[in-house]
Motif scaffolding. Structure first.
Motif, PDB file in Angstrom:
ATOM      1  N   GLU A 181       1.382  -0.934   0.033  1.00 11.96           N
ATOM      2  CA  GLU A 181       0.366   0.038  -0.221  1.00 11.96           C
ATOM      3  C   GLU A 181       0.783   1.060   0.166  1.00 11.96           C
ATOM      4  OE1 GLU A 181      -0.144  -2.033   2.906  1.00 11.96           O
ATOM      5  OE2 GLU A 181       0.589  -1.010   4.233  1.00 11.96           O
ATOM      6  N   TYR A 182       1.895   1.311   0.519  1.00 15.60           N
ATOM      7  CA  TYR A 182       2.767   2.885   0.572  1.00 15.60           C
ATOM      8  C   TYR A 182       3.521   2.922  -1.273  1.00 15.60           C
ATOM      9  CZ  TYR A 182       6.567  -0.960   0.294  1.00 15.60           C
ATOM     10  OH  TYR A 182       7.829  -1.964   0.258  1.00 15.60           O
ATOM     11  N   LEU A 183       3.224   1.954  -1.256  1.00 19.09           N
ATOM     12  CA  LEU A 183       3.929   1.829  -2.980  1.00 19.09           C
ATOM     13  C   LEU A 183       3.044   2.760  -4.067  1.00 19.09           C
ATOM     14  CD1 LEU A 183       4.821  -1.622  -3.719  1.00 19.09           C
ATOM     15  CD2 LEU A 183       6.295  -0.054  -2.936  1.00 19.09           C
ATOM     16  N   ILE A 201      16.921   5.472   0.396  1.00 24.39           N
ATOM     17  CA  ILE A 201      18.096   4.361   2.074  1.00 24.39           C
ATOM     18  C   ILE A 201      16.523   3.374   2.008  1.00 24.39           C
ATOM     19  CG2 ILE A 201      18.262   5.397   4.241  1.00 24.39           C
ATOM     20  CD1 ILE A 201      19.525   7.123   1.884  1.00 24.39           C
ATOM     21  N   GLY A 202      18.337   2.474   1.958  1.00 28.23           N
ATOM     22  CA  GLY A 202      17.541   1.077   2.174  1.00 28.23           C
ATOM     23  C   GLY A 202      16.432   0.744   0.784  1.00 28.23           C
ATOM     24  N   THR A 203      17.340   0.085   0.620  1.00 21.60           N
ATOM     25  CA  THR A 203      16.277  -0.043  -0.948  1.00 21.60           C
ATOM     26  C   THR A 203      15.721  -1.999  -1.208  1.00 21.60           C
ATOM     27  OG1 THR A 203      17.017   0.900  -3.292  1.00 21.60           O
ATOM     28  CG2 THR A 203      18.006  -1.164  -2.098  1.00 21.60           C
ATOM     29  N   GLY A 204      16.131  -2.360  -0.065  1.00 18.97           N
ATOM     30  CA  GLY A 204      15.821  -3.533  -0.212  1.00 18.97           C
ATOM     31  C   GLY A 204      15.581  -4.468  -1.793  1.00 18.97           C
ATOM     32  N   THR A 222      20.376   2.869  -1.722  1.00 17.96           N
ATOM     33  CA  THR A 222      21.381   1.579  -0.621  1.00 17.96           C
ATOM     34  C   THR A 222      21.027   0.878  -0.024  1.00 17.96           C
ATOM     35  OG1 THR A 222      21.576   3.386   1.204  1.00 17.96           O
ATOM     36  CG2 THR A 222      23.311   4.028  -0.602  1.00 17.96           C
ATOM     37  N   ASP A 223      21.754   0.156   0.747  1.00 20.02           N
ATOM     38  CA  ASP A 223      21.099  -0.522   1.288  1.00 20.02           C
ATOM     39  C   ASP A 223      22.985  -1.918   2.674  1.00 20.02           C
ATOM     40  OD1 ASP A 223      18.599  -2.356   1.783  1.00 20.02           O
ATOM     41  OD2 ASP A 223      19.753  -2.969   2.779  1.00 20.02           O
ATOM     42  N   THR A 224      22.335  -1.964   3.586  1.00 18.38           N
ATOM     43  CA  THR A 224      23.529  -2.684   4.553  1.00 18.38           C
ATOM     44  C   THR A 224      23.587  -4.507   3.695  1.00 18.38           C
ATOM     45  OG1 THR A 224      21.813  -2.545   5.594  1.00 18.38           O
ATOM     46  CG2 THR A 224      23.821  -1.328   6.024  1.00 18.38           C
ATOM     47  N   ALA A 248      26.149   0.857   1.719  1.00 22.33           N
ATOM     48  CA  ALA A 248      26.229   2.041   2.407  1.00 22.33           C
ATOM     49  C   ALA A 248      25.782   1.927   3.696  1.00 22.33           C
ATOM     50  CB  ALA A 248      26.156   3.703   1.764  1.00 22.33           C
ATOM     51  N   ASP A 249      25.475   2.045   4.957  1.00 17.48           N
ATOM     52  CA  ASP A 249      25.424   2.193   6.142  1.00 17.48           C
ATOM     53  C   ASP A 249      24.448   3.608   5.612  1.00 17.48           C
ATOM     54  OD1 ASP A 249      23.636   2.754   8.401  1.00 17.48           O
ATOM     55  OD2 ASP A 249      26.276   3.158   9.570  1.00 17.48           O
ATOM     56  N   LEU A 250      23.200   3.850   5.701  1.00 17.16           N
ATOM     57  CA  LEU A 250      22.109   4.580   4.913  1.00 17.16           C
ATOM     58  C   LEU A 250      22.626   5.794   3.896  1.00 17.16           C
ATOM     59  CD1 LEU A 250      21.896   6.741   8.824  1.00 17.16           C
ATOM     60  CD2 LEU A 250      20.257   5.279   7.543  1.00 17.16           C
ATOM     61  N   PHE A 251      23.882   6.560   3.985  1.00 16.02           N
ATOM     62  CA  PHE A 251      23.427   7.328   2.529  1.00 16.02           C
ATOM     63  C   PHE A 251      24.700   7.028   1.635  1.00 16.02           C
ATOM     64  CE2 PHE A 251      22.301  10.429   6.794  1.00 16.02           C
ATOM     65  CZ  PHE A 251      20.511  10.584   6.225  1.00 16.02           C
ATOM     66  N   CYS A 262      13.355   6.796   2.304  1.00 12.43           N
ATOM     67  CA  CYS A 262      13.062   5.713   2.946  1.00 12.43           C
ATOM     68  C   CYS A 262      11.889   5.589   3.963  1.00 12.43           C
ATOM     69  CB  CYS A 262      13.995   6.973   3.872  1.00 12.43           C
ATOM     70  SG  CYS A 262      15.210   5.222   5.500  1.00 12.43           S
ATOM     71  N   ASN A 263      11.448   3.741   3.665  1.00 10.00           N
ATOM     72  CA  ASN A 263      10.951   2.737   4.437  1.00 10.00           C
ATOM     73  C   ASN A 263      11.818   2.522   5.212  1.00 10.00           C
ATOM     74  OD1 ASN A 263       9.161   1.583   5.179  1.00 10.00           O
ATOM     75  ND2 ASN A 263       9.214   0.280   2.983  1.00 10.00           N
ATOM     76  N   PRO A 264      12.228   2.946   6.493  1.00  9.35           N
ATOM     77  CA  PRO A 264      13.077   2.191   7.826  1.00  9.35           C
ATOM     78  C   PRO A 264      11.879   0.850   8.468  1.00  9.35           C
ATOM     79  CG  PRO A 264      12.095   3.788   8.951  1.00  9.35           C
ATOM     80  CD  PRO A 264      11.545   4.268   7.459  1.00  9.35           C
ATOM     81  N   THR A 277      16.224  -7.808  10.083  1.00  9.40           N
ATOM     82  CA  THR A 277      16.416  -6.260  10.274  1.00  9.40           C
ATOM     83  C   THR A 277      15.952  -5.450   9.036  1.00  9.40           C
ATOM     84  OG1 THR A 277      18.563  -6.894   8.394  1.00  9.40           O
ATOM     85  CG2 THR A 277      18.399  -7.715  11.025  1.00  9.40           C
ATOM     86  N   ALA A 278      15.493  -6.092   8.340  1.00  8.33           N
ATOM     87  CA  ALA A 278      14.482  -5.032   7.306  1.00  8.33           C
ATOM     88  C   ALA A 278      13.280  -4.412   8.373  1.00  8.33           C
ATOM     89  CB  ALA A 278      13.807  -6.063   6.038  1.00  8.33           C
ATOM     90  N   LEU A 279      12.765  -5.800   8.778  1.00  6.79           N
ATOM     91  CA  LEU A 279      11.702  -5.384  10.096  1.00  6.79           C
ATOM     92  C   LEU A 279      11.531  -4.355  11.258  1.00  6.79           C
ATOM     93  CD1 LEU A 279       9.817  -9.112   9.144  1.00  6.79           C
ATOM     94  CD2 LEU A 279       8.999  -6.701   8.231  1.00  6.79           C
TER      95      LEU A 279
HETATM   96  C1  SAM Z   1      11.629  -2.100   5.374  1.00  6.86           C
HETATM   97  S1  SAM Z   1      12.462  -2.154   3.818  1.00  6.86           S
HETATM   98  C2  SAM Z   1      12.484  -1.332   2.891  1.00  6.86           C
HETATM   99  C3  SAM Z   1      12.624  -2.157   1.618  1.00  6.86           C
HETATM  100  C4  SAM Z   1      12.670  -1.450   0.470  1.00  6.86           C
HETATM  101  N1  SAM Z   1      12.395   0.298   0.273  1.00  6.86           N
HETATM  102  C5  SAM Z   1      10.281  -0.877   0.331  1.00  6.86           C
HETATM  103  O1  SAM Z   1       9.800  -0.131   0.402  1.00  6.86           O
HETATM  104  O2  SAM Z   1      10.553  -2.064  -0.498  1.00  6.86           O
HETATM  105  C6  SAM Z   1      14.057  -0.865   4.697  1.00  6.86           C
HETATM  106  C7  SAM Z   1      15.243  -1.786   4.735  1.00  6.86           C
HETATM  107  O3  SAM Z   1      16.378  -1.191   4.952  1.00  6.86           O
HETATM  108  C8  SAM Z   1      17.916  -2.158   4.991  1.00  6.86           C
HETATM  109  N2  SAM Z   1      18.612  -0.926   6.100  1.00  6.86           N
HETATM  110  C9  SAM Z   1      18.527  -1.365   6.827  1.00  6.86           C
HETATM  111  N3  SAM Z   1      19.010  -0.514   7.850  1.00  6.86           N
HETATM  112  C10 SAM Z   1      20.124   0.523   7.060  1.00  6.86           C
HETATM  113  C11 SAM Z   1      21.325   0.999   6.868  1.00  6.86           C
HETATM  114  N4  SAM Z   1      21.351   1.349   7.919  1.00  6.86           N
HETATM  115  N5  SAM Z   1      21.925   1.523   5.415  1.00  6.86           N
HETATM  116  C12 SAM Z   1      20.913   1.107   5.009  1.00  6.86           C
HETATM  117  N6  SAM Z   1      19.919   0.944   4.913  1.00  6.86           N
HETATM  118  C13 SAM Z   1      19.498  -0.369   5.715  1.00  6.86           C
HETATM  119  C14 SAM Z   1      17.209  -3.257   4.612  1.00  6.86           C
HETATM  120  O4  SAM Z   1      18.199  -4.200   4.767  1.00  6.86           O
HETATM  121  C15 SAM Z   1      16.006  -2.938   4.492  1.00  6.86           C
HETATM  122  O5  SAM Z   1      16.613  -3.489   2.933  1.00  6.86           O
END
Ligand code: SAM
Length: 371
Positions: A181-183, A201-204, A222-224, A248-251, A262-264, A277-279
């Motif tokens: 739904e967020y898309l 940020i956190g591209t998944g 980016t993603d870790t 990358a961590d964040l940026f 960012c969808n954290p 860790t994604a949740l």
């Molecule tokens: C909730 S998922 C969102 C994925 C995608 N953006 C989406 O909306 O479907 C959060 C993503 O953030 C990544 N992530 C978590 N901590 C991170 C960090 N410090 N830097 C970059 N990415 C991070 C996770 O690995 C995960 O892929």
């Protein structure tokens, strides 16, 4: 963030000899104390061993192994007391998951499972581990079933309306936009005509990067999680969309952005496996670091789009004032907030232990700019 420590070596006796093999598990559970090979066992007897942290190495028929696991789960869940709160529920689930991860199968070289009537699991294991294994290892049957399910989803893909119905393919270990739904919120939020670039940020799976690239922006994701970065690369390529991807961590390492999305992770709790860790993110660490540091990397007249659910508030894990306060502390203001209601199955299932909170959940796109 992703566990890369060497797997524990497990030892067992079989046919009068001692055998050893590494124990692989995508969970963060402690390794079993002992390993007992079995071909037949009742669920009740199995549970006695599992409660002693003795793993059962299943040597019998593959389908009977699945039935044993199902019977063990049923017994454990029947005895479960209703959890009073979210943390008790998570603890209960972690304890149960530990038991369920103690029924093991041996994976022989070449990703072969030798149990009678076992399926061909090579493609499912290749999805998780890359190459075939050269030496045997032990794997929880529960994990193997998860890999097989994830592999089916990976092949099938998730249709994304915001991408004209194109499919996003998500392998094991990567966040799936299944509840999407967020898309649409990101697809329909207004872009300023002068914006050129965007960061995801956190591209998944790369789904938001793809939506932004399709909207004409020059995107860096980016993603870790290395699995996320390869999944995002594959998805962007199959959609014929361009985006840069960085571990990358964040940026990204350098530069400034007109738009940051960012969808954290939405829930402030301890993850119990890498996939979680994604949740779950303790104390909203990623979100708070992102908000605090984002303004310094944002171009004038740029915006930050934050995708957040209020589920944590309904679970009593975050106060409704906290997110607005973190936004304000970062020197940001709310330009607009658009809301949507989740359509996913769990929100509609009264037997889900979190139903009361889930049925009130709202997902929002917070558009933020420098105050
Ligand atoms: C909730 S998922 C969102 C994925 C995608 N953006 C989406 O909306 O479907 C959060 C993503 O953030 C990544 N992530 C978590 N901590 C991170 C960090 N410090 N830097 C970059 N990415 C991070 C996770 O690995 C995960 O892929």
């Amino acid at each position: 963030m992703h566990s890369d420590s060497a797997p524990s070596l497990l030892h067992w006796q079989e046919h009068g000899q001692t055998f050893s093999a590494p124990w692989l598990s995508e969970s963060r559970h402690a390794p079993p104390k002992a390993v007992l090979p079995v071909t037949h066992i009742s669920a009740a007897a199995a549970l006695q061993h599992l409660h002693q942290h003795t793993a059962l190495l299943w040597r019998g028929d593959y389908h009977q192994g699945k039935q044993l696991l199902a019977a063990v789960k049923k017994r454990v869940r029947q005895k479960r007391k209703a959890a009073a709160d979210f943390h008790t529920l998570r603890m209960q689930q972690a304890q149960q998951s530990r038991l369920f991860h103690l029924i093991l199968v041996e994976i022989l070289p070449g990703s072969v499972v030798n149990n009678r009537r076992a399926p061909d699991v090579r493609a499912a294991l290749a999805d998780v581990y890359g190459a075939d294994n050269e030496a045997p290892f032990l794997l929880p049957l529960q994990a193997l079933l998860g890999f097989i399910g994830a592999h089916e989803w990976h092949k099938k893909g998730v249709p994304v309306a915001a991408l004209g119905g194109a499919h996003i393919h998500v392998p094991f270990g990567v966040f799936s936009p299944l509840r999407g739904e967020y898309l649409d919120l990101v697809a329909h939020a207004p872009l300023a005509p002068h914006w050129r670039n965007a960061w995801d940020i956190g591209t998944g799976s790369g789904v938001l990067a793809a939506i932004l690239a399709q909207r004409g922006l020059n995107v860096t994701g980016t993603d870790t999680n290395p699995r996320a970065l390869s999944a995002a690369a594959a998805n962007l390529q199959s959609l014929h969309l361009n985006a840069q991807l960085q571990a990358a961590d964040l940026f990204p390492a350098e530069g400034m952005a007109d738009l940051m999305v960012c969808n954290p992770p939405w829930l402030p709790a301890q993850p119990t496996s890498d996939i979680e860790t994604a949740l779950y993110d303790p104390k909203h660490g990623m979100l708070r670091r992102f908000l605090a540091a984002a303004p310094a990397r944002l171009n004038a007249d740029g915006e930050i789009w934050l995708v957040m659910s209020d589920l944590a508030e309904h679970l009593g894990l975050r106060h409704a004032d906290e997110l607005p306060q973190w936004i304000c502390d970062a020197g940001l203001r709310v330009v607009a907030k658009t809301d949507t209601v989740p359509q996913h199955g769990k929100a509609q299932r009264p037997d889900d232990p979190l139903y009361a909170a889930r049925s009130r959940e709202t997902t929002s796109l917070w558009r933020l700019a420098a105050a």
